[in-house]
Design an enzyme around this catalytic site. Structure first.
Site, short mmCIF file in Angstrom:
data_model
loop_
_atom_site.label_atom_id
_atom_site.label_comp_id
_atom_site.label_asym_id
_atom_site.label_seq_id
_atom_site.Cartn_x
_atom_site.Cartn_y
_atom_site.Cartn_z
CG ASP B 93 -13.55 5.53 -2.53
OD1 ASP B 93 -13.55 6.18 -3.61
OD2 ASP B 93 -13.04 5.97 -1.49
CG HIS B 201 -11.21 8.33 2.59
ND1 HIS B 201 -12.20 8.55 1.68
CD2 HIS B 201 -10.80 7.04 2.40
CE1 HIS B 201 -12.39 7.45 0.96
NE2 HIS B 201 -11.56 6.53 1.38
CG HIS B 404 -6.03 -2.30 1.81
ND1 HIS B 404 -6.49 -3.31 2.62
CD2 HIS B 404 -6.96 -1.32 1.88
CE1 HIS B 404 -7.64 -2.96 3.15
NE2 HIS B 404 -7.96 -1.75 2.73
#
Lengths: 143, 481
Positions: B93, B201, B404
């Site tokens: 991704d 997501h 992250h």
């Protein structure tokens, strides 16, 4: 040997790994395709209404499975469809050739169970092997 | 594998631990985070240390977990002349990332309309497998988008010119080469612009409570100046377009490696010399996918603004709906660092890691230059997220990189066995977090129990000085694909 597949939990916790088997290469590839789509939906509810032709030629068997699964993931996005039936012919020699068709129908959130999308096939611990009684593969899908 | 403790937050695996390691590996994290990491992280980060042209160290951030080729949380910088580029160091991704929008609305104003707002956003922002975007692209327009990224969106009415200054690299990675993108990637990406995707997501509404602001002065510079301000966080990437670019080039790189005398045991670590034809082609295609992801988050932002506007009867400007920042956490970029007393341009791969430039860095937008680049760390659905700022120390130690997110610790199947989607939805709603999900099994897979404790990860990067905590964002509503 009856063709089939099994999901493996231990290899890729963030994604989905599976192993698949079949008496012939065609059966093996078909098991792998079903394992891939069962991650995204309940395949028993997907009707083989529309078919798409597939043709792939590669140098190795590993490449053939990688490209075949990548192809059906690509067709999932471009046709916005799930596929439940796979009619394949595979010729294995100095080169490898797959031809055939995949059948399925448009994704319909009313009728289909929507699970998690598959982004890609990975080469992580990727294996395709001939065994005494047929063929075996291990694949990790990126979700 | 032997790990030498360098400091309370740095652990080193020396080159003697594995044949072929060109540099040592360094893993950041508290002792307990390091102990909870799977062995695969150490295996993978030491494989990265074997790649040609790697400089200084192969790094892994405190949220490290097993990935493909590189570990998630992996950072590596390569010499442009002698080094390689690897799709496995960027991820499938491409430019998966996080964007944070602020509003001037408070929790008290949003709470009564939250359900209505979430239902509307769920309707106008397509999510989940098979979702189709609302922007109609032609091949020509798509090519322009690949080159201009978020800028294309602003030119076409999906955003304001000032948005661009609040996105990493202005929302446009240079060097995009649409001619190096396959027809398949074109076709896969064509109808997905402005879709959220699935998996981990999400789009989340959040609140910044006064007790969760750790640095009031920096918070003010970032746009937080009243209690209980509402934010929107968008976590997504380049969708099928980027996945196809990665798939195409992973295949290609595995074929061409022998030509360049390269060999990697792990096929996911396939690479090509950066200066080779294939290396340059992939770099150009990767930039197209990165720009597609910036555009995707920009188009979603546009829809979020429209949704808020409709519900609250004011323009997005009057609602104070500004982008705080947008970070890429799956990307490779050319950045200059001082090595052996000399400034050198390097290709920095960040795979599940965020850029973290400190105050004064010229690439930090002017309005933030005095405090450092905003770093957005997204949590799982049930847990808080964090806004931090980058540091000069990160530039000196980790090629300007930090963590992250939380990092997964439990498999999807196990999470589904422990939690049912409907139960999770109810429990979250009892805790004040409304949920709209396309997929109930998908929701269960993303349950908070499946993730590391994000606060521990954030403490680790804060203590190590790789970035500094500014505030915490608590979820109040969530949309999942």
């Amino acid at each position: 040997m009856k063709p089939g597949y099994r999901y493996i939990d231990e290899i890729a916790p963030a994604d989905q790994a599976f192993e698949a088997w079949g008496a012939s290469l065609e059966e093996l590839f078909c098991s792998c395709a079903k394992a891939t789509f069962e991650v995204m939906t309940d395949l028993s509810k997907v009707e083989p209404e529309k078919s798409f032709a597939i043709e792939i030629e590669t140098e190795t068997l590993d490449e053939l499975l990688y490209l075949f699964l990548s192809e059906i993931i690509y067709l999932k996005d471009t046709e916005r469809s799930f596929y439940s039936e796979f009619d394949l012919r595979i010729e294995a020699g100095n080169e490898f050739r797959l031809s055939g068709k995949v059948s399925g129908e448009k994704i319909d959130s009313e009728r289909h169970v929507l699970k998690t999308d598959v982004k890609a096939v990975t080469y992580h611990q990727f294996q395709v092997k001939k065994r005494k009684d047929g063929y075996y593969a291990r694949v990790v899908l990126d979700l | 594998m032997k790990k030498i403790k360098i400091s309370d937050h740095i652990w080193e695996i020396p080159t003697t631990e594995k044949e072929g390691m060109r540099v040592p590996a360094r893993i950041y994290g508290s002792q307990s985070l390091i102990e909870s990491m799977d062995e695969g992280v150490f295996e993978q980060v030491t494989n990265v240390a074997k790649l040609p042209g790697i400089r200084k160290y192969a790094f892994c951030m405190p949220d490290g977990h097993w990935g493909y080729g590189f570990p998630i949380g992996g950072v590596a910088a390569f010499s442009l002349e002698e080094g390689v580029i690897s799709p496995g160091g960027i991820g499938f991704d491409i430019n998966c990332g996080v964007r944070l929008l602020k509003t001037d609305l408070t929790l008290e104003e949003v709470e009564p309309k939250k359900r209505e707002l979430l239902d509307l956003l769920f309707r106008i922002i397509p999510a989940g497998v098979g979702a189709k975007g609302f922007v109609r692209l032609t091949n020509e327009k798509f090519r322009e988008l690949m080159v201009n990224g978020a800028g294309w969106c602003v030119e076409n009415g999906y955003g304001e010119p000032e948005d661009l200054g609040r996105i990493e690299q202005g929302g446009k990675l240079p060097g995009a080469k649409p001619e190096k993108v396959s027809k398949k990637a074109f076709q896969r990406g064509m109808n997905q612009l402005g879709t959220l995707g699935s998996g981990n997501h999400y789009l989340e509404l959040q609140v910044v409570k006064p007790e969760n602001i750790y640095d009031g002065e920096k918070a003010r510079v970032l746009g937080f100046d009243k209690p209980n301000q509402i934010t929107v966080m968008i976590h997504c990437g380049s969708r099928g377009f980027g996945h196809q670019v990665a798939t195409d080039y992973l295949f290609e790189f595995n074929r061409v490696m022998p030509k360049y005398g390269l060999f990697t045991e792990d096929k996911e670590l396939a690479c090509a010399p950066y200066t080779s034809v294939e290396g340059q082609d992939y770099h150009g295609a990767m930039a197209c996918a990165a720009n597609n992801a910036f555009a995707n988050r920009q188009v979603i932002t546009h829809r979020v603004r429209e949704g808020f506007s409709r519900i609250f009867g004011k323009s997005p400007k009057d609602l104070g709906m500004e982008i705080v920042y947008d970070v890429a956490h799956n990307i490779a970029k050319i950045e200059a660092y001082e090595l052996d007393g000399k400034k050198e341009k390097l290709l920095v791969h960040r795979k599940g890691a965020t850029r973290s430039f400190g105050s004064g860095h010229p690439d930090v937008p002017e309005r933030y230059r005095s405090i450092g680049q905003p770093v957005i760390v997204g949590g799982s659905m049930e847990s808080p997220s964090y806004l931090l700022v980058g540091t000069t120390r990160a530039e000196e130690e980790t090629f300007g990189s930090t963590c992250h997110g939380a990092g997964r610790t439990m498999s999807r199947s196990k999470a589904k066995k422990m939690v049912r989607g409907h139960d999770l939805k109810r429990t979250m709603e009892e805790h004040g977090i409304l949920v709209r999900a396309v997929s109930m099994p998908g929701l269960a897979e993303e349950a908070g129990v499946a993730y590391k404790n994000i606060s521990e990860v954030v403490e680790a990067v804060d203590s190590a000085g790789l970035s500094k905590k500014v505030l915490q964002l608590l979820p109040i509503a969530n949309i999942k694909g």
